[in-house]
Motif scaffolding. Sequence first.
Motif, PDB file in Angstrom:
ATOM      1  N   UNK A 183      11.951  11.670   3.062  1.00 45.96           N
ATOM      2  CA  UNK A 183      11.062  12.730   3.548  1.00 45.96           C
ATOM      3  C   UNK A 183      11.908  13.966   3.787  1.00 45.96           C
ATOM      4  N   UNK A 184      11.580  15.058   3.088  1.00 50.81           N
ATOM      5  CA  UNK A 184      12.433  16.242   3.037  1.00 50.81           C
ATOM      6  C   UNK A 184      11.802  17.397   3.804  1.00 50.81           C
ATOM      7  N   UNK A 185      12.583  18.012   4.685  1.00 50.16           N
ATOM      8  CA  UNK A 185      12.192  19.246   5.363  1.00 50.16           C
ATOM      9  C   UNK A 185      13.137  20.337   4.905  1.00 50.16           C
ATOM     10  N   UNK A 186      12.579  21.438   4.396  1.00 50.64           N
ATOM     11  CA  UNK A 186      13.407  22.513   3.867  1.00 50.64           C
ATOM     12  C   UNK A 186      13.278  23.752   4.731  1.00 50.64           C
ATOM     13  N   UNK A 187      14.411  24.444   4.912  1.00 53.48           N
ATOM     14  CA  UNK A 187      14.349  25.771   5.508  1.00 53.48           C
ATOM     15  C   UNK A 187      15.064  25.900   6.823  1.00 53.48           C
ATOM     16  N   UNK A 188      15.773  27.015   7.016  1.00 56.39           N
ATOM     17  CA  UNK A 188      16.385  27.287   8.304  1.00 56.39           C
ATOM     18  C   UNK A 188      15.371  27.904   9.263  1.00 56.39           C
ATOM     19  N   UNK A 189      14.136  28.135   8.776  1.00 57.96           N
ATOM     20  CA  UNK A 189      13.094  28.631   9.663  1.00 57.96           C
ATOM     21  C   UNK A 189      12.662  27.534  10.624  1.00 57.96           C
ATOM     22  N   UNK A 190      12.547  26.298  10.149  1.00 61.78           N
ATOM     23  CA  UNK A 190      12.144  25.207  11.019  1.00 61.78           C
ATOM     24  C   UNK A 190      12.735  23.900  10.525  1.00 61.78           C
ATOM     25  N   UNK A 191      12.815  22.967  11.421  1.00 62.30           N
ATOM     26  CA  UNK A 191      13.277  21.626  11.103  1.00 62.30           C
ATOM     27  C   UNK A 191      12.847  20.706  12.225  1.00 62.30           C
ATOM     28  N   UNK A 192      12.881  19.409  11.996  1.00 60.73           N
ATOM     29  CA  UNK A 192      12.385  18.461  12.983  1.00 60.73           C
ATOM     30  C   UNK A 192      13.434  17.404  13.274  1.00 60.73           C
ATOM     31  N   UNK A 193      13.627  17.118  14.560  1.00 61.04           N
ATOM     32  CA  UNK A 193      14.478  16.008  14.990  1.00 61.04           C
ATOM     33  C   UNK A 193      13.576  14.858  15.414  1.00 61.04           C
ATOM     34  N   UNK A 194      13.870  13.673  14.890  1.00 59.15           N
ATOM     35  CA  UNK A 194      13.050  12.498  15.161  1.00 59.15           C
ATOM     36  C   UNK A 194      13.835  11.525  16.056  1.00 59.15           C
ATOM     37  N   UNK A 195      13.341  11.286  17.267  1.00 57.17           N
ATOM     38  CA  UNK A 195      13.969  10.331  18.176  1.00 57.17           C
ATOM     39  C   UNK A 195      13.399   8.934  17.919  1.00 57.17           C
ATOM     40  N   UNK A 196      14.254   7.893  18.047  1.00 57.94           N
ATOM     41  CA  UNK A 196      13.752   6.531  17.893  1.00 57.94           C
ATOM     42  C   UNK A 196      13.129   6.062  19.210  1.00 57.94           C
ATOM     43  N   UNK A 197      12.691   4.795  19.255  1.00 58.48           N
ATOM     44  CA  UNK A 197      11.965   4.316  20.432  1.00 58.48           C
ATOM     45  C   UNK A 197      12.849   4.270  21.672  1.00 58.48           C
ATOM     46  N   UNK A 198      14.089   3.820  21.508  1.00 61.14           N
ATOM     47  CA  UNK A 198      14.988   3.747  22.659  1.00 61.14           C
ATOM     48  C   UNK A 198      15.281   5.145  23.198  1.00 61.14           C
ATOM     49  N   UNK A 199      15.515   6.107  22.305  1.00 59.81           N
ATOM     50  CA  UNK A 199      15.789   7.479  22.733  1.00 59.81           C
ATOM     51  C   UNK A 199      14.566   8.095  23.411  1.00 59.81           C
ATOM     52  N   UNK A 200      13.382   7.825  22.833  1.00 58.25           N
ATOM     53  CA  UNK A 200      12.147   8.348  23.415  1.00 58.25           C
ATOM     54  C   UNK A 200      11.928   7.807  24.825  1.00 58.25           C
ATOM     55  N   UNK A 201      12.123   6.500  25.001  1.00 56.38           N
ATOM     56  CA  UNK A 201      11.955   5.889  26.322  1.00 56.38           C
ATOM     57  C   UNK A 201      12.961   6.457  27.313  1.00 56.38           C
ATOM     58  N   UNK A 202      14.189   6.674  26.853  1.00 57.99           N
ATOM     59  CA  UNK A 202      15.221   7.236  27.724  1.00 57.99           C
ATOM     60  C   UNK A 202      14.840   8.629  28.185  1.00 57.99           C
ATOM     61  N   UNK A 203      14.311   9.449  27.275  1.00 56.06           N
ATOM     62  CA  UNK A 203      13.892  10.807  27.630  1.00 56.06           C
ATOM     63  C   UNK A 203      12.726  10.766  28.613  1.00 56.06           C
ATOM     64  N   UNK A 204      11.777   9.858  28.389  1.00 58.51           N
ATOM     65  CA  UNK A 204      10.614   9.740  29.279  1.00 58.51           C
ATOM     66  C   UNK A 204      11.032   9.401  30.710  1.00 58.51           C
ATOM     67  N   UNK A 205      12.115   8.633  30.862  1.00 58.39           N
ATOM     68  CA  UNK A 205      12.541   8.160  32.177  1.00 58.39           C
ATOM     69  C   UNK A 205      13.683   8.982  32.783  1.00 58.39           C
ATOM     70  N   UNK A 206      14.215   9.930  32.032  1.00 55.06           N
ATOM     71  CA  UNK A 206      15.425  10.639  32.448  1.00 55.06           C
ATOM     72  C   UNK A 206      15.164  11.682  33.525  1.00 55.06           C
ATOM     73  N   UNK A 207      16.213  12.012  34.263  1.00 52.21           N
ATOM     74  CA  UNK A 207      16.193  13.169  35.142  1.00 52.21           C
ATOM     75  C   UNK A 207      16.292  14.436  34.290  1.00 52.21           C
ATOM     76  N   UNK A 208      16.098  15.578  34.915  1.00 56.59           N
ATOM     77  CA  UNK A 208      16.082  16.854  34.184  1.00 56.59           C
ATOM     78  C   UNK A 208      17.330  17.042  33.328  1.00 56.59           C
TER      79      UNK A 208
END
Length: 265
Positions: free
Chosen positions: A171-196
């Motif tokens: 799956x290809x995203x082109x351009x320095x105008x925009x891009x997307x970072x995809x977090x996995x499930x462990x990273x997502x859960x960590x962010x949901x529970x993290x302090x600021x």
Amino acid sequence: MFTDAIVVETDEVTAVDQVDVVVPSDPTDGISLDAQGSGVFSIGLPFADDARLVPDGEHPYFDNGNGSSTVPLVKDDGTVQILTTIDNSDAPSSFSSQLDLPAGATLTLTRNGGAKVVTDNGVVTATIAAPWALDARGRAVETHYAVVGQTLVQVLDFDSDTVFPVVADPKVTSGIISGTSYYNKAETKSIAQAQTTGVIAACIAAGAAGGPIVAAVVGVKCATVVVPMQYTANLAVNSNKCLAMKIYYGTTILTFSTYSGGNCK
């Protein structure tokens, strides 16, 4: 799999989210992406020398002549998904996509298993999400990328439990105008529970993966998006999905959404 896919005509320009995409009728021409601010590059279709276009309604379909087929999908967020279906165990277990890069640019693997195109001054102009593959039962098939020069190779590791057909994709995203970072499930859960501070760190780390210019843009914004980032991460956890962060480099805007499949495991 065809969710958010746009109907395209081969050899016609499809303009979406500041990216012009051309899906060829001749598979040897490759898919062309022209993103504002980064110029044109193309990514080749697998088995292009032997593939042939088969008219198939809304989406171009290429029969590769070896027990596999490929469907390029243009998504409404400007990304291009190249779905390849492997029909049986006699079909190839790896396939290659040749990229036509700007002068001085390189193709390298990323820490999350994906790949990126980087200019000679460190700007990321295209990203390729971490690979995935599913068999006919929806079971994940082990897969990874390798890079050989300007060629991206996806390798699949079939085993005795694999039920064909198997579907895989870059799956290809082109351009320095925009891009997307995809977090996995462990990273997502960590962010949901993290302090600021933890949320800010996760945001900054995603920007750093894009090179020094992207890191600078994202770094100044992360402290202002803690609430929406953590809120969306919680939504993702509660719906068994993952967090995605889209970066609009030219305006320093960060937006958040949930996703499934791909790196969400």
